[in-house]
Design a protein around this motif. Structure first.
Motif, mmCIF file in Angstrom:
data_model
loop_
_atom_site.group_PDB
_atom_site.id
_atom_site.type_symbol
_atom_site.label_atom_id
_atom_site.label_comp_id
_atom_site.label_asym_id
_atom_site.label_seq_id
_atom_site.Cartn_x
_atom_site.Cartn_y
_atom_site.Cartn_z
ATOM 1 N N UNK A 190 -25.709 -39.051 -24.489
ATOM 2 C CA UNK A 190 -25.154 -40.719 -24.655
ATOM 3 C C UNK A 190 -23.697 -40.714 -24.468
ATOM 4 N N UNK A 191 -23.217 -39.834 -25.087
ATOM 5 C CA UNK A 191 -21.458 -39.793 -25.067
ATOM 6 C C UNK A 191 -21.081 -39.644 -23.795
ATOM 7 N N UNK B 221 -22.598 -40.060 -20.795
ATOM 8 C CA UNK B 221 -23.053 -40.863 -19.838
ATOM 9 C C UNK B 221 -21.964 -42.089 -20.221
ATOM 10 N N UNK B 222 -21.584 -42.516 -21.417
ATOM 11 C CA UNK B 222 -20.546 -43.536 -21.900
ATOM 12 C C UNK B 222 -19.366 -43.240 -21.129
ATOM 13 N N UNK B 223 -19.074 -42.084 -21.223
ATOM 14 C CA UNK B 223 -17.586 -41.549 -20.869
ATOM 15 C C UNK B 223 -17.746 -41.617 -19.147
ATOM 16 N N UNK B 224 -18.804 -41.224 -18.493
ATOM 17 C CA UNK B 224 -18.858 -41.475 -17.070
ATOM 18 C C UNK B 224 -18.769 -42.911 -16.683
ATOM 19 N N UNK C 139 -14.316 -35.946 -12.786
ATOM 20 C CA UNK C 139 -15.166 -34.991 -13.593
ATOM 21 C C UNK C 139 -14.577 -33.968 -14.132
ATOM 22 N N UNK C 140 -13.589 -33.156 -13.432
ATOM 23 C CA UNK C 140 -13.356 -31.743 -14.086
ATOM 24 C C UNK C 140 -12.788 -32.081 -15.313
ATOM 25 N N UNK D 275 -14.991 -32.947 -22.734
ATOM 26 C CA UNK D 275 -16.360 -33.027 -23.477
ATOM 27 C C UNK D 275 -16.548 -31.783 -23.980
ATOM 28 N N UNK D 276 -16.401 -30.675 -23.359
ATOM 29 C CA UNK D 276 -16.614 -29.247 -23.867
ATOM 30 C C UNK D 276 -15.718 -28.860 -24.894
#
Length: 193
Positions: free
Chosen positions: A155-156, A158-161, A171-172, A178-179
């Protein structure tokens, strides 16, 4: 930006359905799939799983396991998992047979071998739309506790995307952040429809 998501795991319908349920509750356009030959749920022993065909309604699986050994399947969490699945969709679907029905912006997998299968499947398709699809693997152990954590992480992610107009451009950085934030390694690939 409103993206279309697919959650994909192997064959037991736990990790992908946990993420599907959570994203659906949050208003995302989401589907879920398995990649195995059959849906396999734990049985009385490792050598005796409960095996169902894709397309078998979750309600049927729930009734079947209640008949077989309600105490065992209540104790190991399978009945609770199936009740959740019944509330999300009618029956499990197989990626290889159903995902061609439409296109997704993002496909999220929960184990590397499934990631590899999805990427290979997308690469082997006829690329007529030249529409990009982001395939991300978020490694999640196959148990109820990890599936719940994986669902929240999905969910986190997908929310960021969703918060970016052009995911291809960010994306990079999004993956690196995220990592770092979640101490989880992601694999990702871009394919096309």
């Amino acid at each position: 930006m409103k993206l279309r998501y697919a959650m994909v795991c192997s064959s037991n319908q736990n990790r992908s359905m946990e993420a599907h349920a959570l994203l659906k509750r949050e208003g995302f356009d989401v589907s879920s799939y398995g990649t195995g030959q059959h849906v396999k749920l734990p049985g009385p022993s490792l050598r005796e799983p409960n095996v169902y065909d894709f397309g078998t309604p979750y309600k049927h699986m729930l009734e079947d396991l209640r008949r077989k050994d309600p105490e065992l399947y209540r104790r190991n969490g399978i009945l609770t998992m199936l009740k959740r699945n019944v509330a999300v969709k009618l029956a499990p679907q197989r990626w290889q047979e159903n995902a061609a029905d439409g296109t997704f912006d993002v496909v999220l997998t929960f184990e590397e071998k499934v990631f590899d299968m999805v990427v290979e499947d997308l690469h082997n398709r006829n690329h007529v739309l030249f529409k990009p699809v982001l395939v991300i693997n978020l490694e999640v152990k196959d148990n109820h506790e990890e599936a719940a954590i994986g669902g929240r992480l999905a969910l986190q992610l997908c929310q960021e995307l969703e918060g970016n107009e052009n995911w291809e451009d960010v994306i990079d950085d999004l993956v690196i952040n995220f990592e770092r934030q979640n101490n989880r390694k992601l694999l990702y690939s871009i394919s096309f429809y």
